[in-house]
Write an enzyme that holds these catalytic residues in place. Structure first.
Site, PDB file in Angstrom:
ATOM      1  N   CYS A 188      21.512  77.641  50.507  1.00  0.00           N
ATOM      2  CA  CYS A 188      22.522  78.394  49.764  1.00  0.00           C
ATOM      3  C   CYS A 188      23.438  79.235  50.651  1.00  0.00           C
ATOM      4  O   CYS A 188      24.550  79.586  50.243  1.00  0.00           O
ATOM      5  CB  CYS A 188      21.845  79.303  48.740  1.00  0.00           C
ATOM      6  SG  CYS A 188      20.416  78.558  47.929  1.00  0.00           S
ATOM      7  N   HIS A 241      24.722  87.963  46.441  1.00  0.00           N
ATOM      8  CA  HIS A 241      24.211  86.605  46.253  1.00  0.00           C
ATOM      9  C   HIS A 241      23.966  86.380  44.758  1.00  0.00           C
ATOM     10  O   HIS A 241      24.345  85.351  44.214  1.00  0.00           O
ATOM     11  CB  HIS A 241      22.942  86.417  47.073  1.00  0.00           C
ATOM     12  CG  HIS A 241      22.448  85.010  47.100  1.00  0.00           C
ATOM     13  ND1 HIS A 241      23.219  83.954  47.551  1.00  0.00           N
ATOM     14  CD2 HIS A 241      21.259  84.466  46.734  1.00  0.00           C
ATOM     15  CE1 HIS A 241      22.532  82.833  47.454  1.00  0.00           C
ATOM     16  NE2 HIS A 241      21.345  83.117  46.972  1.00  0.00           N
ATOM     17  N   HIS A 247      26.003  78.540  40.489  1.00  0.00           N
ATOM     18  CA  HIS A 247      25.534  78.576  41.875  1.00  0.00           C
ATOM     19  C   HIS A 247      25.973  77.297  42.581  1.00  0.00           C
ATOM     20  O   HIS A 247      25.514  76.208  42.246  1.00  0.00           O
ATOM     21  CB  HIS A 247      24.007  78.694  41.868  1.00  0.00           C
ATOM     22  CG  HIS A 247      23.419  78.969  43.218  1.00  0.00           C
ATOM     23  ND1 HIS A 247      24.151  78.925  44.378  1.00  0.00           N
ATOM     24  CD2 HIS A 247      22.146  79.289  43.599  1.00  0.00           C
ATOM     25  CE1 HIS A 247      23.370  79.205  45.401  1.00  0.00           C
ATOM     26  NE2 HIS A 247      22.143  79.429  44.951  1.00  0.00           N
TER      27      HIS A 247
END
Length: 709
Positions: free
Chosen positions: A42, A177, A215
């Protein structure tokens, strides 16, 4: 392992290698510096930006492209993360919210161009923001390899602030995040609170773009950076959506932070730049954090003297794209009258492609437009470019601002040193509309799967899969999923619609099956006679959406020896998609056309790319398997088309008499390409009558003449 023979090929070797992802960009743009494909899950794209900053500081690069891309080419990620309990059951990212129950996967691509700050200011580049600090670290040993570490996050953020001399009290936005997990969000807020370590309260907004777009995995970090840059540009704090009640494990009391839930002005102390921090944490344990600052230009504003003469130069890969580019730019200039024309003209001069257009604007009536195709440039142009006297003359024209002569020279293929035209100081490069890329489809073809509970070899024909006749009617049925080449590559206004020519082959195949005509003579009833399709009516569009659609063709013999057919969804009382008549036993007559005579009358050439671009402008998108036109030759009221059967993997080929060929006689790709050729006349003339004389071959010439409607 487990791949078919067709899937194991030389293209897969490079096409699926992650190292090629960055190398391909370097290859296409001829970049010689470090080219790294970074995978830290990520945090990949934010790590890429940090590594690019290191390269610039170490001077192993002078410019750097950094970012990330994530595309979900299949359902694998959803299945794995769902089984791991990571996905939100509500299909929403409730970042910082009490309802937080997991993330939602998203797709995206983002890239930033980085340059040393001093170089960008010196070169007058448009600067969207300044990266003041950056850093990367690793979680190390935690209570699980994918579990986040608050200590590692604190160490990283403090290290960035201390190494780069950044006071956390000057950071008024943190793009977190923020994956919307019940425990991950509290850990991140706790780490930020310890890293900021200030008594100042409620001055820094917390946000997460994942609440808006999901995401993006490897592209998550660059998405946060772009959001922060846009916030700096508009001087507004964007809201975090899907927030109603604070997560019970998060406490914002006596902290610098608040959750921003509405769009509001980004207020800062006068004379101080706005600053935002961006975090990205990979489930691999690799963390990245950076601080971006607003750029406040110190250069004096230049008065936009749009009365000065300017030379606008455009270039594109095709004539059609050049026209689209010119129109787009014209509209943009009309809407941005406050910008300097000379800056626009200078920015445009940086692109050099095959199709060229130049337009100079000066005191009336000295305004003109010139166009040219570089690959057809004359020997005089080549000689002019290599001759010293010719170059000196071109330089003189630039210095004396003889725009008409410079414009004609440039569209003829000569290279112009634009600095000579503009002098010192040079105009500034500004942001203009991007190049209008042609809409081209690159999806891999999907081989048709067998119908449920049906053996492969029971399919009679791709268009009449099963004989479903009963005592009352002769009937054939087929189920279409939408991934068949003639549906997937025939999209009208966003809908997959059955091409009308498919019904012709469906009717022919159905009659051939009913009359037991062998495949080797599928166009003929007996030697010297043929099937004729007439009185064709296309009654309504057949659209295939998310669910498969079953279609029936019913044949009914008539007293005069013809056979009527109806194609519908309901086999009994359905509204027909198409209907018509098939006449067997028609005597075969072949019409011979005088091809040289037609070619002499049809002198204007239209390329395949221009043809399909025109269709896209009409909201008709033809994919690779239906792009059968190679070239159109147009005359007065007639068009001659050169067609070739597209060599698309997985597409059934026309019947050629071999045992391995699939039984298309009137191949949809060739037949539809013949109709597509009507775009050369700017009007589609529906056929009154079609005769099934012979099989469609892989190459054809088709002649059409306008006779009125």
């Amino acid at each position: 392992y487990g791949l078919t023979e067709q899937e194991v090929n030389e293209l897969r070797f490079t096409g699926t290698a992650s190292s090629i992802l960055s190398a391909r960009i370097a290859y296409l743009l001829n970049l010689k510096g470090p080219a790294l494909a970074i995978d830290t899950a990520c945090s990949s794209s934010l790590v890429a930006i940090a590594e690019a900053c290191n390269s610039l500081i170490l001077q192993t690069s002078d410019l750097a492209l950094a970012g990330g891309v994530y595309v979900m080419a299949g359902p694998g990620l959803h299945i794995m993360t769902s089984k791991a309990g990571m996905l939100s059951e509500d299909g929403r990212c409730f970042t910082f919210d009490q309802r937080a129950n997991g993330f939602v996967p998203g797709e995206g691509v983002g890239v930033v161009l980085l340059k040393r700050f001093s170089d960008a200011v010196r070169d007058g580049d448009p600067i969207h923001g300044v990266i003041r600090g950056w850093g990367i670290n690793q979680d190390g040993k935690t209570n699980g390899i994918t579990a986040p570490s608050a200590n590692a996050q604190v160490l990283l953020e403090k290290d960035v602030y201390e190494r780069f001399g950044i006071s956390p009290e000057t950071i008024t936005l943190v793009e977190t995040h923020g994956t919307a997990t019940k425990l991950g969000d509290p850990i991140e807020v706790e780490a930020l609170t310890k890293a900021f370590s200030t008594a100042k309260q409620k001055y820094c907004a917390l946000g997460s773009v994942k609440s808006n777009i999901g995401h993006l995995s490897a592209a998550a970090g660059i998405a946060g950076v772009i959001k922060a840059l846009l916030a700096l540009k508009h001087q507004m704090l964007p809201p975090t959506i899907h927030f109603a009640e604070l997560n019970e494990h998060i406490s914002l009391d006596n902290t610098p932070f608040y959750i921003n839930t509405q769009l509001q002005p980004w207020e800062v102390t006068a004379g101080k730049p706005r600053r935002a921090a961006v975090s990205s944490f990979g489930f691999s344990g690799t963390n990245a954090h950076l601080v971006i600052e607003e750029y406040i230009s110190e250069r004096e504003s230049v008065k936009n003297n749009n009365e000065l003469p300017c030379l606008f130069v455009l270039s594109a890969r095709s004539e059609q794209q050049l026209k689209s580019y010119a129109q787009e730019l014209k509209d943009w200039i009309t809407a941005h009258t406050q910008l300097a024309l000379v800056d626009m003209a200078f920015t445009l001069s940086q692109e050099i492609l095959l199709q060229r257009l130049s337009a100079f604007i000066g005191e009336q009536p000295s305004t003109g437009v010139y166009t040219g195709l570089i690959k057809n440039r004359s020997k005089d142009a080549s000689l002019f470019e290599t001759d010293e006297d010719g170059q000196a003359l071109l330089h003189l024209w630039c210095q004396q601002k003889k725009l008409a002569k410079v414009a004609q020279a440039w569209v003829s293929g000569l290279n112009v040193e634009w600095q000579l035209l503009y002098g010192e100081p040079l105009p500034h490069r500004i942001n203009l509309p991007t190049y209008p890329f042609a809409d081209e489809r690159y999806w891999l073809p999907i081989a048709p799967a067998p119908a449920p509970n049906t053996p492969h070899n029971s399919t009679l024909h791709p268009l009449i899969q099963h004989n479903t006749s009963d005592f009352f009617a002769m009937r054939f049925s087929s189920t279409f999923r939408g991934d068949e080449f003639f549906l997937a590559d025939h999209v009208v206004r966003g809908q997959r619609i059955m091409p009308g020519v498919v019904y012709l082959e469906m009717a022919r195949a159905a009659v051939a099956q009913a009359m037991r005509i062998p495949a080797a003579s599928a166009a003929f009833v007996e030697e010297g006679s043929m099937l004729r399709l007439s009185q064709i009516v296309w009654a309504g569009p057949l659209m295939v959406g998310a669910s498969p659609l079953t279609v029936h063709i019913t044949l009914t013999p008539q007293e005069n020896g013809t056979i009527s057919f109806v194609i519908s969804q309901d086999a009994v009382n359905g509204v027909p998609y198409a209907q018509g008549t098939v006449e067997p036993g028609i005597q075969s007559t072949v019409q011979h056309l005088d091809l040289p005579a037609i070619q002499s009358r049809c002198q204007r050439r239209i390329s395949a790319s221009e043809c399909y671009q025109r269709y896209r402008e009409l909201s008709i998108s033809y994919g690779p398997s239906l792009q059968g036109i190679e070239q159109l030759s147009v005359g007065e009221g007639e068009v001659l088309a050169r067609l070739r059967l597209p060599a698309t993997p997985g597409m059934a080929q026309p019947y050629t008499g071999g045992s391995t060929s699939l039984p298309y006689v009137l191949h949809p790709s060739m037949l539809d390409a013949a109709l597509q050729a009507c775009i050369g006349l700017q009007i589609v003339v529906p056929p009154e009558d079609r005769r099934d004389r012979a099989c469609c071959r892989s190459r054809h010439r088709v002649g059409m003449r306008y006779r009125g409607v």
